[in-house]
Design an enzyme around this catalytic site. Structure first.
Site, PDB file in Angstrom:
ATOM      1  N   ASP A 157       0.824  -1.216   0.000  1.00 39.06           N
ATOM      2  CA  ASP A 157       0.000   0.000   0.000  1.00 39.06           C
ATOM      3  C   ASP A 157       0.856   1.264   0.000  1.00 39.06           C
ATOM      4  O   ASP A 157       2.090   1.191   0.017  1.00 39.06           O
ATOM      5  CB  ASP A 157      -0.926  -0.072   1.241  1.00 39.06           C
ATOM      6  N   GLU A 190      -1.082   1.738  -5.181  1.00 40.14           N
ATOM      7  CA  GLU A 190      -0.825   3.176  -4.977  1.00 40.14           C
ATOM      8  C   GLU A 190      -1.920   4.024  -5.610  1.00 40.14           C
ATOM      9  O   GLU A 190      -1.754   5.214  -5.819  1.00 40.14           O
ATOM     10  CB  GLU A 190       0.620   3.509  -5.271  1.00 40.14           C
ATOM     11  N   TRP A 191      -3.085   3.368  -5.825  1.00 41.97           N
ATOM     12  CA  TRP A 191      -4.351   4.025  -6.168  1.00 41.97           C
ATOM     13  C   TRP A 191      -4.329   4.776  -7.512  1.00 41.97           C
ATOM     14  O   TRP A 191      -5.160   5.639  -7.761  1.00 41.97           O
ATOM     15  CB  TRP A 191      -4.786   4.982  -5.042  1.00 41.97           C
ATOM     16  N   GLY A 192      -3.322   4.462  -8.344  1.00 43.27           N
ATOM     17  CA  GLY A 192      -3.270   5.105  -9.664  1.00 43.27           C
ATOM     18  C   GLY A 192      -2.693   6.504  -9.636  1.00 43.27           C
ATOM     19  O   GLY A 192      -2.621   7.181 -10.669  1.00 43.27           O
ATOM     20  N   ASP A 212     -10.189   3.560  -3.280  1.00 38.75           N
ATOM     21  CA  ASP A 212     -10.915   2.369  -2.812  1.00 38.75           C
ATOM     22  C   ASP A 212     -12.329   2.269  -3.376  1.00 38.75           C
ATOM     23  O   ASP A 212     -13.007   3.268  -3.579  1.00 38.75           O
ATOM     24  CB  ASP A 212     -11.013   2.394  -1.281  1.00 38.75           C
TER      25      ASP A 212
END
Ligand code: GLA
Length: 414
Positions: A157, A190-192, A212
């Site tokens: 994460d 890393e959520w883009g 998320d």
């Protein structure tokens, strides 16, 4: 003279040491030949957030077998955030002694004994999103620990990562995993933010493309400093990314919410179908021990899963849309196609689809469905009644309820 000999000795030993030091060349590339189709498994976060312990994880492995999910292709049992205890005086991480008293190695042995694999979670920053110890500064030690425990999958994460550059941070953990010597799937989370699809192909096996998921079909949840996204919002955020996906390296639109109680049965079906055709990792996020018949049927629909696990690994594309009705296509091995009708509107829609008039062309892979010249047999993958009865000779007419899908597999008529 003594002094000179001593100095020569020092120079000689220093160069031997340097030569030894230079022998190891750091390898910043991921393990190859892993996740050649999108990974399938289960993860604790969506349903349990920080409430994880070894008994629950073991029960989930049992349930994965008992529900038929293992037979359908699910392999990974992934513990998300909050399994951690403290680091010891030497810096080695240990699991929370109350929640995981037998240790992760024993848990991995248990999961392996069921023919499944174990995944774990860490963070590139100083602390995980749940405030547990992160891997920053301990990457090689942590990778070694995971390898010794028998871990097979690492979700890594991006919380508390101030000052780090994403590509470098993920390359560091990849190098550490490589050095530790156990093939471990690396899930970049890393959520883009820093476009991992542009640099992730040789670093990890999948990368999150968005923030998320939130357990709703069509909404945005504002948490103040960050937002979570419904199924349709996440689907829209995949635009322009299909060219980056392929065997061993997948776009990850986050884990499934199927069976978590907020989506209707048709929304669960639509969510699962769309994740399948966009070649997403299929990571269930519900309580497998108590799921009802409908959720089990959705998660174990082998013909839908076959679209996801197709060996070409091509992500579907939207080829038309009209008033909330979307048309998606996925090229499959041996010239087959998946065609999906998605009604994302809140009212039923009439589908009247004249195959011969449709141009369905994958401009990245240069594949043409040629409905005008080729006749295909059509299988409806949800409505078992229609199976094998239709061909593309006749227009497809149907009434499609709100938030539902029609999923078809087309095979050339011999
Ligand atoms: C982030 C990730 C989630 C989950 C949590 C755990 O929000 O994106 O998938 O792993 O952290 O704290």
């Amino acid at each position: 003279m003594k002094k000179i000999i001593y100095s020569l000795f020092c120079i000689a030993s220093a160069s031997v040491m340097m030569a030894q030091g230079n022998n190891y060349v750091q390898d910043y590339t991921k393990y190859q030949n892993l996740a050649m189709t999108p990974p399938m498994g289960w993860n604790s976060w969506n349903k349990f957030s920080c409430n994880v312990d070894e008994n629950m994880i073991k029960q989930m492995a049992d349930a994965m077998v008992a529900t038929g999910m293992k037979d359908a292709g699910y392999t990974y049992i992934n513990i998300d955030d909050c399994w951690h205890g403290d680091r010891d005086a030497k810096g080695f991480i240990h699991p929370d002694p109350t929640r995981f008293p037998s240790g992760i190695k024993a848990l991995a042995d248990y999961v392996h004994s069921k023919g499944l694999k174990l995944g774990i979670y860490s963070d590139a920053g100083s602390q995980t999103c749940g405030g547990r110890p992160g891997s920053r500064g301990y990457e090689f030690q942590d990778a070694l620990t995971y390898a010794e425990w028998g871990v097979d999958y690492l979700k890594y994460d991006w919380c508390n990562s101030e000052g780090l550059k994403a590509e470098g941070a993920y390359k560091t953990i990849t190098a550490a995993l490589k050095k530790a010597g156990r093939p471990i799937v690396l899930s970049i989370c890393e959520w883009g933010t820093d476009k991992p699809w542009e640099w992730g192909q040789n670093v990890g096996h999948l990368w999150r493309t968005t923030g998320d998921i939130f357990n709703c079909f069509d909404c945005i949840k504002d948490h103040g400093s960050w937002k979570a996204f419904g199924v349709m919002q996440i689907l829209d955020m995949q635009k322009g990314l299909r060219q980056y996906a392929g065997p061993g390296h997948w776009n990850d639109p986050d884990m499934l919410e199927v069976g978590n109680g907020q989506l209707t049965p048709s929304e669960d079906r639509a969510h699962f179908t769309m994740w399948s055709v966009i070649a997403a990792p299929l990571v269930a996020g519900n309580d497998l021990r108590s799921m009802n018949k409908e959720s089990t049927e959705v998660l174990t629909n082998k013909e839908i899963i076959a679209l996801n696990q197709d060996k070409l690994g091509i992500q579907a594309f939207k080829f038309a849309e009209n008033d909330g009705l979307e048309y998606w296509a996925k090229p499959l091995a041996d010239g087959d196609w998946a065609i999906i009708f998605l009604n994302r509107s809140t009212s039923a829609k009439n589908v009247d689809f004249n195959w011969a008039e449709q141009k369905v062309y994958d401009d990245i892979n240069k594949l043409d469905a040629s409905f005008g010249t080729i006749t295909y047999n059509i299988k409806n993958l949800w409505d078992k009644k229609d199976k094998g009865t239709a061909t593309t000779k006749k227009a497809l007419k149907a009434n499609l309820p709100a938030h539902d899908v029609i999923a078809l597999r087309l095979t050339k008529k011999k």
